[in-house]
Design a protein around this motif. Structure first.
Motif, PDB file in Angstrom:
ATOM      1  N   THR A   5      82.090  67.979  -1.331  1.00 29.30           N
ATOM      2  CA  THR A   5      82.473  67.897  -2.731  1.00 29.30           C
ATOM      3  C   THR A   5      82.805  66.462  -3.116  1.00 29.30           C
ATOM      4  OG1 THR A   5      83.330  70.154  -2.660  1.00 29.30           O
ATOM      5  CG2 THR A   5      84.070  68.787  -4.489  1.00 29.30           C
ATOM      6  N   PHE A   6      83.510  65.745  -2.220  1.00 30.37           N
ATOM      7  CA  PHE A   6      83.847  64.335  -2.464  1.00 30.37           C
ATOM      8  C   PHE A   6      82.565  63.528  -2.689  1.00 30.37           C
ATOM      9  CE2 PHE A   6      84.725  60.015  -0.887  1.00 30.37           C
ATOM     10  CZ  PHE A   6      85.840  59.685  -1.643  1.00 30.37           C
ATOM     11  N   GLU A   7      81.585  63.733  -1.826  1.00 28.72           N
ATOM     12  CA  GLU A   7      80.312  63.031  -1.960  1.00 28.72           C
ATOM     13  C   GLU A   7      79.629  63.371  -3.282  1.00 28.72           C
ATOM     14  OE1 GLU A   7      75.942  62.915   0.164  1.00 28.72           O
ATOM     15  OE2 GLU A   7      77.706  63.056   1.461  1.00 28.72           O
ATOM     16  N   ALA A   8      79.610  64.647  -3.617  1.00 28.60           N
ATOM     17  CA  ALA A   8      78.966  65.070  -4.864  1.00 28.60           C
ATOM     18  C   ALA A   8      79.653  64.460  -6.084  1.00 28.60           C
ATOM     19  CB  ALA A   8      78.967  66.592  -4.959  1.00 28.60           C
ATOM     20  N   ARG A   9      80.992  64.417  -6.067  1.00 32.21           N
ATOM     21  CA  ARG A   9      81.732  63.846  -7.199  1.00 32.21           C
ATOM     22  C   ARG A   9      81.458  62.352  -7.326  1.00 32.21           C
ATOM     23  NH1 ARG A   9      86.000  67.808  -8.032  1.00 32.21           N
ATOM     24  NH2 ARG A   9      84.706  69.671  -8.193  1.00 32.21           N
ATOM     25  N   CYS A  10      81.370  61.652  -6.207  1.00 33.61           N
ATOM     26  CA  CYS A  10      81.084  60.212  -6.246  1.00 33.61           C
ATOM     27  C   CYS A  10      79.669  59.961  -6.755  1.00 33.61           C
ATOM     28  CB  CYS A  10      81.257  59.593  -4.862  1.00 33.61           C
ATOM     29  SG  CYS A  10      82.970  59.464  -4.324  1.00 33.61           S
ATOM     30  N   LEU A  11      78.720  60.713  -6.249  1.00 31.96           N
ATOM     31  CA  LEU A  11      77.322  60.476  -6.616  1.00 31.96           C
ATOM     32  C   LEU A  11      76.989  60.945  -8.031  1.00 31.96           C
ATOM     33  CD1 LEU A  11      75.544  61.241  -3.233  1.00 31.96           C
ATOM     34  CD2 LEU A  11      75.983  59.010  -4.296  1.00 31.96           C
ATOM     35  N   ARG A  12      77.845  61.759  -8.616  1.00 34.40           N
ATOM     36  CA  ARG A  12      77.654  62.229  -9.987  1.00 34.40           C
ATOM     37  C   ARG A  12      77.955  61.118 -11.003  1.00 34.40           C
ATOM     38  NH1 ARG A  12      81.271  67.150 -11.203  1.00 34.40           N
ATOM     39  NH2 ARG A  12      80.069  67.980  -9.481  1.00 34.40           N
ATOM     40  N   LEU A  13      78.682  60.096 -10.576  1.00 34.74           N
ATOM     41  CA  LEU A  13      79.048  59.002 -11.474  1.00 34.74           C
ATOM     42  C   LEU A  13      77.824  58.127 -11.759  1.00 34.74           C
ATOM     43  CD1 LEU A  13      82.457  58.242  -9.793  1.00 34.74           C
ATOM     44  CD2 LEU A  13      82.098  59.315 -12.020  1.00 34.74           C
ATOM     45  N   PRO A  14      77.731  57.552 -12.952  1.00 38.23           N
ATOM     46  CA  PRO A  14      76.552  56.776 -13.344  1.00 38.23           C
ATOM     47  C   PRO A  14      76.236  55.626 -12.386  1.00 38.23           C
ATOM     48  CG  PRO A  14      78.003  57.125 -15.223  1.00 38.23           C
ATOM     49  CD  PRO A  14      78.734  57.608 -14.011  1.00 38.23           C
ATOM     50  N   ALA A  15      74.975  55.555 -11.962  1.00 39.56           N
ATOM     51  CA  ALA A  15      74.444  54.486 -11.112  1.00 39.56           C
ATOM     52  C   ALA A  15      75.117  54.389  -9.738  1.00 39.56           C
ATOM     53  CB  ALA A  15      74.504  53.138 -11.830  1.00 39.56           C
ATOM     54  N   ALA A  16      75.810  55.444  -9.319  1.00 43.09           N
ATOM     55  CA  ALA A  16      76.472  55.438  -8.011  1.00 43.09           C
ATOM     56  C   ALA A  16      75.451  55.644  -6.895  1.00 43.09           C
ATOM     57  CB  ALA A  16      77.542  56.518  -7.943  1.00 43.09           C
ATOM     58  N   THR A  17      75.663  54.962  -5.787  1.00 45.58           N
ATOM     59  CA  THR A  17      74.805  55.091  -4.614  1.00 45.58           C
ATOM     60  C   THR A  17      75.676  55.300  -3.383  1.00 45.58           C
ATOM     61  OG1 THR A  17      74.787  52.703  -4.229  1.00 45.58           O
ATOM     62  CG2 THR A  17      72.990  53.606  -5.578  1.00 45.58           C
ATOM     63  N   LYS A  18      75.037  55.747  -2.323  1.00 46.14           N
ATOM     64  CA  LYS A  18      75.748  55.965  -1.061  1.00 46.14           C
ATOM     65  C   LYS A  18      74.986  55.265   0.056  1.00 46.14           C
ATOM     66  CE  LYS A  18      76.418  59.481   2.423  1.00 46.14           C
ATOM     67  NZ  LYS A  18      76.093  60.844   2.791  1.00 46.14           N
ATOM     68  N   VAL A  19      75.736  54.570   0.906  1.00 44.65           N
ATOM     69  CA  VAL A  19      75.190  54.023   2.135  1.00 44.65           C
ATOM     70  C   VAL A  19      76.142  54.429   3.251  1.00 44.65           C
ATOM     71  CG1 VAL A  19      73.992  52.065   1.074  1.00 44.65           C
ATOM     72  CG2 VAL A  19      76.337  51.787   1.839  1.00 44.65           C
ATOM     73  N   VAL A  20      75.622  54.502   4.464  1.00 39.18           N
ATOM     74  CA  VAL A  20      76.459  54.836   5.608  1.00 39.18           C
ATOM     75  C   VAL A  20      76.656  53.564   6.422  1.00 39.18           C
ATOM     76  CG1 VAL A  20      76.694  56.250   7.675  1.00 39.18           C
ATOM     77  CG2 VAL A  20      75.663  57.220   5.610  1.00 39.18           C
ATOM     78  N   GLN A  21      77.908  53.178   6.591  1.00 36.70           N
ATOM     79  CA  GLN A  21      78.290  51.969   7.308  1.00 36.70           C
ATOM     80  C   GLN A  21      79.488  52.275   8.191  1.00 36.70           C
ATOM     81  OE1 GLN A  21      77.696  49.480   3.213  1.00 36.70           O
ATOM     82  NE2 GLN A  21      78.925  48.468   4.712  1.00 36.70           N
ATOM     83  N   TRP A  22      79.906  51.318   8.960  1.00 35.49           N
ATOM     84  CA  TRP A  22      81.176  51.361   9.702  1.00 35.49           C
ATOM     85  C   TRP A  22      81.500  52.718  10.320  1.00 35.49           C
ATOM     86  CZ3 TRP A  22      82.808  49.757   4.381  1.00 35.49           C
ATOM     87  CH2 TRP A  22      82.450  48.438   4.127  1.00 35.49           C
TER      88      TRP A  22
END
Length: 120
Positions: A5-22
């Motif tokens: 759900t956290f991921e979905a809420r973040c990615l729902r925001l305009p122009a938001a992207t996800k990368v996997v690091q650290w």
């Protein structure tokens, strides 16, 4: 709030992207700048991490809901004491605010390229 759900809420925001690091941490960005972290390193040291205003920083820490985020505290980032420290609605509001604060710091050119309106 669950990690999914956290991921979905973040990615729902305009122009938001996800990368996997650290250490497998999900890093949520807008315009190449971070606004929230979840899983991986963040999960290993506590709960979700995100950028907050000066007032929210003091309030969340004072009420024991969050602590200064490792490595990011000087930039006013907090880490929740657990992923369920805030209600889903409260955490969603903080994520929207974190996203907006980062967008406001982007150049006009970057905001235009992302299709984001200038800050009010």
């Amino acid at each position: 709030m669950t990690p999914k759900t956290f991921e979905a809420r973040c990615l729902r925001l305009p122009a938001a992207t996800k990368v996997v690091q650290w250490e497998g941490t999900s890093v949520f960005k807008v315009g190449g700048k971070m606004f929230a972290l979840g899983g991986g390193f963040a999960a290993g040291t506590g709960g979700y991490m995100f950028k907050v205003s000066d007032m929210a920083y003091g309030m969340l820490i004072e009420h024991g809901l969050a602590r200064p985020a490792p490595y990011l505290a000087r930039a006013k980032w907090v880490q929740l004491v657990s992923n369920n420290a805030l209600s889903d609605a409260e955490l969603t509001a903080y994520l929207v605010q974190a996203h907006a604060m980062i967008v406001a710091k982007l150049t006009c050119k970057a905001r235009k390229a992302l299709g984001l309106a200038p800050p009010a």
